[in-house]
Design a protein around this motif. Structure first.
Motif, short mmCIF file in Angstrom:
data_model
loop_
_atom_site.label_atom_id
_atom_site.label_comp_id
_atom_site.label_asym_id
_atom_site.label_seq_id
_atom_site.Cartn_x
_atom_site.Cartn_y
_atom_site.Cartn_z
N ILE A 71 11.55 -1.86 62.80
CA ILE A 71 12.88 -2.17 63.33
C ILE A 71 13.97 -1.67 62.38
O ILE A 71 15.01 -1.18 62.83
CB ILE A 71 13.02 -3.68 63.58
CG1 ILE A 71 12.05 -4.12 64.69
CG2 ILE A 71 14.45 -4.05 63.98
CD1 ILE A 71 11.98 -5.61 64.89
N GLU A 72 13.71 -1.74 61.07
CA GLU A 72 14.70 -1.19 60.12
C GLU A 72 14.79 0.32 60.29
O GLU A 72 15.88 0.90 60.24
CB GLU A 72 14.31 -1.55 58.69
CG GLU A 72 15.36 -1.10 57.67
CD GLU A 72 15.12 -1.66 56.27
OE1 GLU A 72 16.02 -1.50 55.43
OE2 GLU A 72 14.05 -2.26 56.04
N TYR A 73 13.65 0.97 60.50
CA TYR A 73 13.66 2.41 60.75
C TYR A 73 14.44 2.74 62.02
O TYR A 73 15.10 3.78 62.11
CB TYR A 73 12.22 2.92 60.87
CG TYR A 73 12.11 4.37 61.31
CD1 TYR A 73 12.42 5.40 60.42
CD2 TYR A 73 11.73 4.69 62.60
CE1 TYR A 73 12.35 6.73 60.82
CE2 TYR A 73 11.65 6.02 63.01
CZ TYR A 73 11.96 7.03 62.12
OH TYR A 73 11.89 8.35 62.52
N PHE A 74 14.39 1.82 63.01
CA PHE A 74 15.13 2.01 64.26
C PHE A 74 16.63 1.70 64.11
O PHE A 74 17.35 1.65 65.09
CB PHE A 74 14.54 1.14 65.36
CG PHE A 74 13.10 1.43 65.68
CD1 PHE A 74 12.58 2.71 65.58
CD2 PHE A 74 12.26 0.40 66.09
CE1 PHE A 74 11.26 2.97 65.87
CE2 PHE A 74 10.93 0.65 66.38
CZ PHE A 74 10.42 1.94 66.27
N LYS A 75 17.06 1.46 62.89
CA LYS A 75 18.47 1.31 62.53
C LYS A 75 19.08 -0.04 62.92
O LYS A 75 20.28 -0.15 63.11
CB LYS A 75 19.33 2.43 63.14
CG LYS A 75 18.86 3.85 62.81
CD LYS A 75 18.92 4.12 61.32
CE LYS A 75 18.60 5.58 60.99
NZ LYS A 75 17.20 5.97 61.24
N LEU A 76 18.24 -1.08 63.01
CA LEU A 76 18.77 -2.42 63.26
C LEU A 76 18.84 -3.27 62.00
O LEU A 76 19.12 -4.46 62.07
CB LEU A 76 17.94 -3.15 64.32
CG LEU A 76 18.18 -2.76 65.78
CD1 LEU A 76 17.36 -3.65 66.70
CD2 LEU A 76 19.65 -2.84 66.15
N GLY A 77 18.57 -2.66 60.84
CA GLY A 77 18.69 -3.38 59.59
C GLY A 77 17.40 -4.06 59.16
O GLY A 77 16.40 -4.05 59.88
N PRO A 78 17.42 -4.67 57.97
CA PRO A 78 16.21 -5.25 57.38
C PRO A 78 15.79 -6.60 57.95
O PRO A 78 14.73 -7.11 57.62
CB PRO A 78 16.57 -5.38 55.90
CG PRO A 78 18.05 -5.58 55.90
CD PRO A 78 18.56 -4.74 57.04
N GLY A 79 16.63 -7.19 58.79
CA GLY A 79 16.30 -8.52 59.31
C GLY A 79 16.63 -9.60 58.29
O GLY A 79 17.24 -9.33 57.25
N PRO A 80 16.25 -10.85 58.50
CA PRO A 80 15.43 -11.31 59.62
C PRO A 80 16.19 -11.44 60.94
O PRO A 80 15.59 -11.69 61.97
CB PRO A 80 14.95 -12.68 59.15
CG PRO A 80 16.07 -13.19 58.31
CD PRO A 80 16.61 -11.97 57.60
#
Length: 387
Positions: free
Chosen positions: A240-249
């Motif tokens: 998800i971070e690779y998909f540019k939504l950030g590291p989370g959570p």
């Protein structure tokens, strides 16, 4: 505006659908400029007899409730773009027939975004609305100016500006999806970065122990859309971070537009194809929208209208905490029995209530909430009494 634009959309872009009747309370002979003047009618019976599905966009709680009840008696499903009705009588109506909010307004847009998020494995924590401007007590002169400039009614302009509309919309979403609020009137965070504000709201939701509804006031980025704050499986975090939504959570998903009448057709097709409810106020709501005084008012004064008026505005409340509140959608030419001050929550003891079908439904819904509260309290009291 909604009906005109929706009719034009179906006429020009939906070859599989046909507008059979359009119900109006105005004199049909004075509406020759309407896109399909030949289908206009003043008869609810005529509307129902010629409809496979009814799109309710009156913006009127009282008349809309009458139309929907009549439709359900005939077994006709209803798509509405009237969150004001949903939050006032919608829970009762949802138990009587097929009632769904349409995609296009913010609640329906949030519902559509939620469906997409769930299909991707996201778990919503926050159902968010982006509000461009807020003034709890705007002047009639300002509202008249902006009404004319935007080409919408002064009542709509006022309910958007004083925050009533966003409170109503978020309460419908909360009831529909089992979310709650963290305080009366919502948090309403000032926001310069939606990801930062989303993370803050995500923490608030985690602390509350269940999903919440709320809104932000953007500064420096475009308002007008909706968003979700979600969690996902930790094993998916790197992807998800690779998909540019950030590291989370926490992950913020946005839908930067809601196109009102241009999107209603999607929900109509959904219903005709046998699809389920997109969103309604649920048959067991936990949230409501109370009327809050905008100004000092004395006994004998009349509250001309609740939603979109200059006497009161709406605030989201937990029903169990405010059992005696007056739903703002009920107020129409209502006489005060007692003085009220700005910021005061209006109760049934403060007003003389005019008989109506809407009032009957509200009292029935309040009795249901009271019974739910008593059922929860009694076991706790019994447990405390045990040695």
């Amino acid at each position: 505006m909604i009906s005109h634009c929706f009719v034009r959309l179906i006429m020009q872009h939906y070859s599989d659908l046909r507008i059979s009747r359009v119900l109006t309370r105005r004199n049909v002979g004075t509406l020759s400029s309407f896109p399909l003047a030949e289908v206009l009618t003043n008869s609810i019976d005529d509307l129902i007899a010629n409809s496979d599905v009814i799109v309710e966009c009156t913006g009127d709680v009282f008349f809309g409730t009458e139309v929907i009840e009549r439709a359900f008696e005939a077994g006709v499903p209803v798509v509405t773009i009237n969150a004001e009705l949903q939050v006032t009588t919608g829970s009762y109506l949802s138990g009587k027939g097929f009632l769904t909010e349409a995609e296009g307004d913010q609640p329906g847009s949030l519902a559509a975004l939620r469906e997409e998020a769930l299909q991707m494995g996201f778990q919503p924590l926050v159902y968010g609305n982006m509000k461009g401007y807020l003034n709890h007590n705007p002047s009639p002169e300002d509202m008249a100016y902006w009404s004319k400039r935007q080409g919408i009614s002064i009542e709509q302009t006022t309910s958007f500006t004083d925050g009533t509309k966003v409170q109503i919309e978020q309460v419908v979403v909360g009831n529909g999806f089992g979310a709650t609020i963290t305080r009366r009137g919502l948090e309403g965070l000032a926001s310069t970065d939606l990801n930062v504000s989303g993370n803050a709201l995500g923490l608030i939701a985690e602390d509350a122990g269940q999903p919440i509804v709320d809104y932000v006031l953007p500064n420096g980025y475009s308002a007008g859309g909706v968003f979700l704050v979600c969690r996902h499986d930790e094993m998916q975090a790197q992807a998800i971070e690779y998909f540019k939504l950030g590291p989370g959570p926490y992950y913020v998903l946005t839908r930067p537009f809601h196109l009102c009448s241009l999107e209603v057709g999607k929900t109509v097709r959904r219903v005709l194809a046998g699809g389920g409810v997109l969103l309604n106020n649920s048959v067991s709501p936990t949230l409501g929208v109370a009327a809050i005084a905008k100004r000092t008012m004395k006994p004998g004064e009349v509250i001309a209208r609740g939603i979109g008026g200059f006497d009161v505005r709406g605030e989201a409340v937990k029903l169990a905490d405010e059992l005696d509140h007056v739903p703002i959608g009920l107020l129409r030419n209502t006489v005060l029995k007692r003085s009220v001050e700005p910021g005061q929550l209006i109760t049934f003891d403060d007003i003389e209530v005019q008989p109506s079908r809407v009032l009957d439904i509200i009292f029935q819904q309040q009795q249901q909430v009271l019974q739910q509260v008593q059922t929860k309290v009694q076991p706790a009291m019994l447990c405390q009494a045990l040695p």
